[in-house]
Design an enzyme around this catalytic site. Structure first.
Site, mmCIF file in Angstrom:
data_model
loop_
_atom_site.group_PDB
_atom_site.id
_atom_site.type_symbol
_atom_site.label_atom_id
_atom_site.label_comp_id
_atom_site.label_asym_id
_atom_site.label_seq_id
_atom_site.Cartn_x
_atom_site.Cartn_y
_atom_site.Cartn_z
ATOM 1 C CE1 TYR A 1 -3.970 -1.836 0.253
ATOM 2 C CE2 TYR A 1 -3.376 -2.496 2.469
ATOM 3 C CZ TYR A 1 -4.209 -2.585 1.378
ATOM 4 O OH TYR A 1 -5.285 -3.412 1.430
ATOM 5 C CG HIS B 1 -11.633 3.622 2.647
ATOM 6 N ND1 HIS B 1 -11.787 4.975 2.651
ATOM 7 C CD2 HIS B 1 -11.281 3.303 1.378
ATOM 8 C CE1 HIS B 1 -11.539 5.467 1.451
ATOM 9 N NE2 HIS B 1 -11.233 4.480 0.666
ATOM 10 N NE ARG C 1 -4.121 5.969 -3.865
ATOM 11 C CZ ARG C 1 -4.724 4.802 -3.606
ATOM 12 N NH1 ARG C 1 -6.027 4.696 -3.694
ATOM 13 N NH2 ARG C 1 -4.016 3.737 -3.281
ATOM 14 C CG ASN D 1 -6.484 0.932 -5.740
ATOM 15 O OD1 ASN D 1 -5.550 0.154 -5.531
ATOM 16 N ND2 ASN D 1 -7.616 0.904 -5.049
ATOM 17 C CD GLU E 1 -10.682 1.466 -8.746
ATOM 18 O OE1 GLU E 1 -11.663 0.717 -8.671
ATOM 19 O OE2 GLU E 1 -10.206 2.061 -7.752
ATOM 20 C CE1 TYR F 1 -10.834 -5.034 -0.322
ATOM 21 C CE2 TYR F 1 -8.836 -4.194 -1.333
ATOM 22 C CZ TYR F 1 -10.126 -4.007 -0.890
ATOM 23 O OH TYR F 1 -10.696 -2.776 -1.023
ATOM 24 C CE LYS F 2 -4.677 -4.559 -4.562
ATOM 25 N NZ LYS F 2 -5.437 -3.351 -4.932
#
Lengths: 315, 336
Positions: free
Chosen positions: B37, B193, B223, B225, B265, B316-317
């Site tokens: 992260y 979140h 940013r 993602n 993203e 998670y992804k």
């Protein structure tokens, strides 16, 4: 941070102590619009020093033709407002920040109750424009010691929901009467002296208003005080903060970079760690919690000062 | 300048495809061989000519088809666009930001004429011409947020600032990586979140919120993602998980190159003038592994990143189930 260089188009005396400055783009270009309650930060260079004070915008937020601010002369301040009153003339160029807002209207409110004390009227002047455009219900209460001190008077419409409270004339503001009986979903906003802000918050709490419906803005220019010394932990450098200088201004003059925005102790951007403290930090901010202030491990250099033997900043 | 817009689908027969130019400009998100992260924030817009960072709101070859896909999703589920009543002003701010930006950056595609509050908007790719009164919702066929985001690629969240926090009080969300506007609307920054693993303990969100609250007018940021998606599907929503979830099981060593997509993203952050709200556009770019591997450096790096990623993040992804097949496929490009 984006800066704008604007021309002083007009200076108007609103009262013996308050002047209004109208700023326009030198080429006539439109300025960024803003929201009610926003402020700009004005650069005031003097020799090697740059003072920066933040002032609420008092003009219509949806009108990009110009910005207007109202500045009260503080003869016992550290010189920012005196600079505006004595050194700035029509036609001069001023460097200012883009508008920022730490005192926005909560547009969820069913009704907005605005309470101003003295020069604390300024953020409400732009909010009134916005409330009128959005056609949201509100009432304004403006307390001043005397009519001649009520600089906002000439800028306020004569309307039934604008209430003037002049203590010299015996019409002191009765906060209980103002807050009691407001419809559910009302929000109250206070700007003025700390005592007024506390009194409104206390009264609202007694009437069981939710804390999320109570808003205030107290930020003012940094206070002057006795000179003091600080040490920069990373370099061992010693700095002297002058009587008419804020700690932030002293750090900037010494080229020690510190992030900032409001310069009035409200936004939190310049929060700085304290690695050693032998003495008393004089906290003047509205950002740190009472516990944080008491711990003397953090300081807001835009507003706060120090009295004691040694203050070392984690910079 | 002539522009080409693909005719393609993001569901059913999945005819979505990238031209060589679209592959070349794909915003590959990894700047190291490992992933952890980070807040990885840069000023926006700003980037080389032709890059996805050049303009405020990138318009590419997928524009027309993406807008058709959004219309299908909205017709099936109008709750994908919601705006709490106090957010209408922020919707107008966003409409202005997008119209002004697109008309400036793509004058061959979009035109905006303004005479006071009388506005005239022309969107040539979608064949739209609209005269309306700014700040008067009765003069538009939809609310301002829905009107402009039916014409702009990417999802949009509008965040209301209060109590030193940000609240997700409006949005247009049809191309999301498995989260639901209908579930999240009205939540604050920490609440929406909450499903993200590990980050809160790492202090990522405290720093991110502090940064976002400090975003000022006239200075936007971005940013990147990323996640992984099987098939080029924009609408990977919880509401439609029964449609796309099972497709994760369709990956084989033979089809992984064409069916497995890296989903990037491009997230941007804008302080809006009249409302003081924050706009948070989330633009989705999709590229299949086969196309990504036409760039040897991307193939090498993606192999290492996905091979060595924390298993919690792979889960998670959403690609843990196919991680072995993906990594073996990418290993074939990484002989150097």
């Amino acid at each position: 941070m984006k800066k704008l260089t604007l021309r002083v188009a007009e200076i108007t005396a609103l009262s013996p102590l308050v002047k209004r400055f109208r700023l326009i783009h030198p080429d006539g270009a439109p300025l960024p619009l803003f929201s009610g309650g926003a402020h700009i930060t004005v650069d005031m260079p003097e020799g090697d020093l740059i003072r920066r004070n933040s002032y609420s915008l008092v003009s219509n937020p949806y009108d990009g033709a110009g910005y207007e601010i109202a500045v009260r002369r503080e003869d016992r301040g550290r010189g920012g407002s005196l600079y505006m009153h004595t050194r700035v003339s029509e036609g001069d160029l001023l460097t200012v920040s883009a508008p920022k807002n730490l005192f926005q209207l909560d547009l969820r409110a069913r009704k907005h109750v605005l309470i101003a004390g003295g020069i604390g009227i300024t953020p409400f002047l732009s909010q009134l424009h916005q409330l009128d455009i959005l056609q949201q219900p509100y009432e304004l209460h403006y307390a001043a010691h005397s009519r001649s001190e009520a600089a906002g008077l000439t800028l306020l419409p004569d309307a039934p929901h604008i209430h003037l409270h002049i203590s010299e004339e015996g019409s002191r503001m009765d906060l209980g009467a103002i807050l009691d009986g407001q419809p559910l979903g009302s929000h109250v906003y206070t700007c003025g002296p700390d005592g007024l802000i506390r009194a409104v918050a206390d009264q609202a709490a007694r009437l069981n208003w939710p804390t999320s419906a109570i808003h205030s803005e107290a930020f003012t220019a940094p206070p002057p005080g006795e000179p003091f010394e600080v040490t920069i932990a990373s370099t061992g450098q010693h700095l002297r903060v002058g009587a008419d200088q804020s700690l932030l201004e002293a750090l900037e003059a010494a080229h020690v970079p510190v992030d900032y925005s409001c310069r009035g102790g409200a936004c939190g951007r310049c929060e700085t760690g304290v690695s050693a403290c032998n003495g008393q930090i004089l906290h003047h901010d509205h950002w740190l919690s009472p516990d944080e202030q008491a711990s003397q491990t953090k300081i807001m250099p835009c507003m706060s000062r120090f009295k004691g033997a040694r203050l070392e900043l984690d910079l | 300048m002539t522009r080409h817009f693909n005719t393609e689908t993001f569901r059913g027969d999945y005819t979505y495809h990238n031209s060589p130019e679209a592959i070349r400009r794909f915003p590959f998100p990894f700047d190291q061989d490992t992933y952890t992260y980070s807040v990885n924030i840069a000023p926006h817009p700003g980037g080389p000519t032709g890059s996805t960072f050049e303009f405020a709101f990138d318009v590419d070859e997928h524009y027309v088809s993406e807008m058709q896909d959004r219309a299908i999703t909205l017709a099936e589920d109008p709750n994908r666009c919601q705006s709490l009543p106090h957010m209408e002003l922020a919707g107008w701010d966003l409409l202005e930001l997008i119209m002004v930006s697109k008309a400036r950056d793509y004058p061959d595609l979009f035109t905006l004429n303004r005479d006071g509050d009388q506005w005239h908007w022309i969107n040539r790719p979608l064949g739209i011409e609209q005269r309306f009164t700014f700040l008067d919702p009765a003069t538009l066929p939809y609310g301002p947020l829905e009107y402009i985001t039916r014409q702009t690629q990417g999802d949009f969240a509008l965040l209301h600032e209060r109590d030193r926090n940000l609240w997700l009080d409006a949005g247009m969300i049809t191309s999301q990586a498995d989260w639901s506007l209908d579930f999240d609307v009205g939540m604050n920054f920490f609440e929406w979140h909450a499903p993200v693993p590990k980050a809160r303990q790492m202090g990522v969100f405290d720093k991110a919120l502090k940064f976002l609250l400090a975003v000022e007018q006239q200075q936007a940021y971005r940013r990147l993602n990323w996640t992984m998606t099987v098939n080029p599907r924009l609408d990977t929503s919880p509401e439609n998980y029964h449609k796309w979830g099972p497709e994760k099981r369709s990956i084989t060593p033979q089809n992984v190159g064409q069916k497995q997509f890296l989903r990037v993203e491009l997230q941007t952050f804008w302080r809006l003038p009249r409302s003081n709200a924050l706009a948070f556009p989330i633009r989705c770019y999709l590229c299949c592994l086969e196309d990504l591997c036409t760039n040897p450096e991307w193939a090498r790096r993606l192999h290492l990143v996905l091979r060595d990623i924390d298993p919690v993040l792979a889960d998670y992804k959403g690609f843990a189930v196919n991680q072995k097949t993906i990594v073996e496929y990418l290993a074939g490009f990484s002989c150097v």
